[in-house]
Motif scaffolding. Structure first.
Motif, PDB file in Angstrom:
ATOM      1  N   LEU A   5       0.909   9.860  -4.835  1.00 51.49           N
ATOM      2  CA  LEU A   5       0.004  10.919  -4.397  1.00 51.49           C
ATOM      3  C   LEU A   5       0.756  12.017  -3.657  1.00 51.49           C
ATOM      4  CD1 LEU A   5      -2.988   8.794  -3.039  1.00 51.49           C
ATOM      5  CD2 LEU A   5      -2.761   9.867  -5.283  1.00 51.49           C
ATOM      6  N   SER A  40      -6.325   8.627   6.903  1.00 50.60           N
ATOM      7  CA  SER A  40      -5.774   7.274   6.870  1.00 50.60           C
ATOM      8  C   SER A  40      -5.182   6.866   8.216  1.00 50.60           C
ATOM      9  CB  SER A  40      -4.708   7.167   5.772  1.00 50.60           C
ATOM     10  OG  SER A  40      -3.782   8.227   5.861  1.00 50.60           O
ATOM     11  N   ILE A  48     -12.163   6.176  -1.397  1.00 45.16           N
ATOM     12  CA  ILE A  48     -10.833   6.100  -2.026  1.00 45.16           C
ATOM     13  C   ILE A  48     -10.795   6.970  -3.280  1.00 45.16           C
ATOM     14  CG2 ILE A  48      -9.157   4.574  -3.129  1.00 45.16           C
ATOM     15  CD1 ILE A  48     -10.031   2.366  -1.242  1.00 45.16           C
ATOM     16  N   CYS A  94       0.299   4.108  -2.921  1.00 45.92           N
ATOM     17  CA  CYS A  94      -0.095   5.498  -2.639  1.00 45.92           C
ATOM     18  C   CYS A  94       1.041   6.506  -2.780  1.00 45.92           C
ATOM     19  CB  CYS A  94      -0.667   5.589  -1.216  1.00 45.92           C
ATOM     20  SG  CYS A  94      -2.204   4.680  -1.007  1.00 45.92           S
ATOM     21  N   SER A 120      -8.164  10.123  -3.423  1.00 47.86           N
ATOM     22  CA  SER A 120      -7.105  10.083  -4.438  1.00 47.86           C
ATOM     23  C   SER A 120      -6.922  11.441  -5.103  1.00 47.86           C
ATOM     24  CB  SER A 120      -7.439   9.025  -5.500  1.00 47.86           C
ATOM     25  OG  SER A 120      -7.447   7.734  -4.944  1.00 47.86           O
ATOM     26  N   LEU A 165       0.830  -1.218   0.000  1.00 46.26           N
ATOM     27  CA  LEU A 165       0.000   0.000   0.000  1.00 46.26           C
ATOM     28  C   LEU A 165       0.857   1.257   0.000  1.00 46.26           C
ATOM     29  CD1 LEU A 165      -3.117   0.235  -0.052  1.00 46.26           C
ATOM     30  CD2 LEU A 165      -2.277  -2.042   0.501  1.00 46.26           C
ATOM     31  N   ILE A 198      -1.524   3.457   3.409  1.00 41.79           N
ATOM     32  CA  ILE A 198      -2.111   4.622   2.742  1.00 41.79           C
ATOM     33  C   ILE A 198      -1.637   5.913   3.396  1.00 41.79           C
ATOM     34  CG2 ILE A 198      -4.289   5.810   2.266  1.00 41.79           C
ATOM     35  CD1 ILE A 198      -5.597   3.027   2.045  1.00 41.79           C
ATOM     36  N   SER A 201     -12.129   1.776  -7.006  1.00 42.75           N
ATOM     37  CA  SER A 201     -11.306   2.980  -6.899  1.00 42.75           C
ATOM     38  C   SER A 201     -11.042   3.592  -8.270  1.00 42.75           C
ATOM     39  CB  SER A 201      -9.981   2.674  -6.184  1.00 42.75           C
ATOM     40  OG  SER A 201      -9.125   1.905  -6.993  1.00 42.75           O
ATOM     41  N   SER A 213      -3.093   0.298 -10.144  1.00 36.93           N
ATOM     42  CA  SER A 213      -4.456  -0.205 -10.003  1.00 36.93           C
ATOM     43  C   SER A 213      -4.768  -1.238 -11.076  1.00 36.93           C
ATOM     44  CB  SER A 213      -5.465   0.944 -10.106  1.00 36.93           C
ATOM     45  OG  SER A 213      -5.403   1.778  -8.985  1.00 36.93           O
ATOM     46  N   PRO A 266       2.180   8.550   0.941  1.00 30.61           N
ATOM     47  CA  PRO A 266       2.307   9.937   0.471  1.00 30.61           C
ATOM     48  C   PRO A 266       3.203  10.796   1.352  1.00 30.61           C
ATOM     49  CG  PRO A 266       0.012   9.222   0.440  1.00 30.61           C
ATOM     50  CD  PRO A 266       0.782   8.171   1.185  1.00 30.61           C
TER      51      PRO A 266
END
Length: 461
Positions: free
Chosen positions: A35, A312, A283, A32, A287, A28, A153, A407, A60, A157
């Motif tokens: 982002l 998150s 999600i 992520c 995003s 994960l 998540i 998503s 994805s 980022p």
């Protein structure tokens, strides 16, 4: 590269849960990470708008395309084996991303990471389900596994943003490669192998038609976000053809990869639809949140990632505490509560104006975090509780396929609604408000549908 040695290890539930959760966390983080530093990555790779869309969507595509296949393979040929190879493959994808000098190679690396993440996620939850057979123990373990999803998540980022400030965005991918290799090695030495009591032959036609259908669906969604109507239509038609072919193949196979009779089980259908609504709702909106905050509130990517971490990070705590829910609310009812909670939370994040501050979003993000934590824990539990006991990997694969397909649908809807072609702040704020209402309603409708299925299942019993 050497395959895991075939040796018997005594089952150790605690070790299984730790390694499985760590593998899911790293997958994960990889998912992520863009982002948190998309503008930097795009500038370094000279990626235009179309390439940026694919950078965000390519993992994805890999995830959703092979999650169900990975889960079936894990059940039939060994969850430790599939987990091990997933870790090695994630390392390979991370290295490709780290050395990329142009967007196509970076996107290839993201696709590889998607396939690897599918193996890790499906095999990990299947292994946890096998290790924790008692309902109470499984509920606790599912909460911890769900917390690893939220933690990944949250960290992805923020870590990307920190390395971005240090001027070393590629360092994240090198770190992911090292972490993945370490996890693969630990899995080989510490995890006990587990598989279905009655392994089946690989359903090659089923795997091929499903992967083709999923890839074409996701490519259609990505191309649709870019306004490429001919490609979208062509891929959409191809996806429909391969979906029908998959259904036809599975109905005729003596040992199908996915027993279509599972969709007559209300608990399985409820869990699958809840995962789809989770992806399409919260999600999908989150995003877009970093981009929205950076462009309208003029904060750094790190600050925007930190704000999203309120959502998150809170979900991590909520997942860990989900086991304290009363028995009558655990399982499928927990999914209804979670979906309703994120729906209400997104509705509270509407009504923004260009003068609004970050503080305006905090209550909604905290509520969404609590509800998302309940969802992550509940989905992890129901994914394996709603399928036969020896098909936990398949249940995980089906559930997470629905989540990542959702998503992609959600991101597409948000992109259509929220992005202002003129790029004005007023336009983006208005777009956010409309998107938050739409995603909130999707979640609330999902909660209603799951509630009907849950009630119907209770009445039948």
């Amino acid at each position: 590269m050497v395959a895991p040695p075939a040796r018997a290890l005594a089952p150790r539930p605690g070790t299984t849960l730790s390694v499985a959760s760590l593998g899911t966390f790293v997958a994960l983080v990889a998912f992520c990470a863009p982002l948190g530093n998309m503008p930097t990555v795009a500038a370094a790779l000279s990626a235009g708008p179309a390439a940026q869309t694919w950078i965000l969507s390519s993992m994805s595509v890999g995830l959703a395309a092979v999650l169900l296949t990975a889960g079936a393979l894990a059940d039939d040929y060994g969850r430790r084996r599939v987990f091990h190879w997933g870790a090695w493959l994630l390392a390979l994808g991370a290295v490709v991303g780290a050395v990329s000098q142009e967007p196509v190679l970076f996107i290839v690396g993201r696709l590889i990471q998607g396939v690897a993440g599918a193996a890790l996620i499906a095999a990990s939850l299947g292994a946890v389900a096998h290790a924790f057979a008692a309902p109470a123990a499984r509920a606790t373990a599912s909460g911890i596994w769900g917390a690893s999803v939220g933690a990944g998540i949250a960290v992805g980022p923020v870590l990307a943003g920190l390395l971005d400030l240090a001027g070393w965005w590629r360092g994240l991918y090198w770190a992911l490669a090292v972490a993945s290799l370490a996890i693969g090695q630990v899995a080989t030495r510490a995890l006990a192998e587990s598989r279905s009591a009655v392994p089946k032959r690989i359903d090659v036609p089923g795997a091929f038609t499903l992967c083709a259908a999923m890839v074409l669906i996701l490519v259609a969604l990505v191309e649709g976000r870019q306004g490429n109507t001919p490609a979208t239509a062509l891929c959409g038609i191809g996806a429909a053809v391969f979906t029908l072919a998959f259904v036809g193949v599975e109905r005729r196979r003596p040992f199908p990869m996915l027993d279509l009779a599972l969709f007559r089980r209300r608990d399985f259908l409820a869990a699958t639809l809840a995962a789809l609504a989770t992806g399409a709702g919260i999600i999908g909106l989150m995003s877009f949140a970093c981009t929205f905050l950076v462009k309208t509130m003029h904060v750094s990517t790190l600050a925007a990632a930190g704000v999203i971490a309120l959502w998150s990070g809170t979900s991590v705590v909520a997942s860990l505490l989900a086991r304290k829910l009363p028995a009558r609310l655990a399982g499928s009812p927990q999914l209804v509560i979670g979906l309703a909670g994120v729906g209400v939370a997104m509705l509270t994040m509407t009504g923004l104006s260009p003068e609004s501050s970050l503080l305006r979003l905090i209550p909604g993000l905290l509520l969404a975090g609590i509800a998302s934590g309940l969802l992550n824990a509940g989905l992890g539990r129901q994914a394996v509780a709603s399928v036969p006991a020896d098909q936990g990997g398949l249940g995980s694969g089906a559930n997470n396929t629905a989540r990542y397909l959702g998503s992609s649908i959600g991101v597409t809807i948000v992109s259509i609604i929220a992005l202002d072609p003129a790029g004005t702040i007023d336009g983006m704020v208005t777009g956010w408000n409309h998107a938050a209402v739409t995603m909130g309603l999707i979640s609330l409708v999902g909660a209603g549908v799951v509630a009907v299925l849950v009630r119907g299942d209770a009445i039948r019993r």
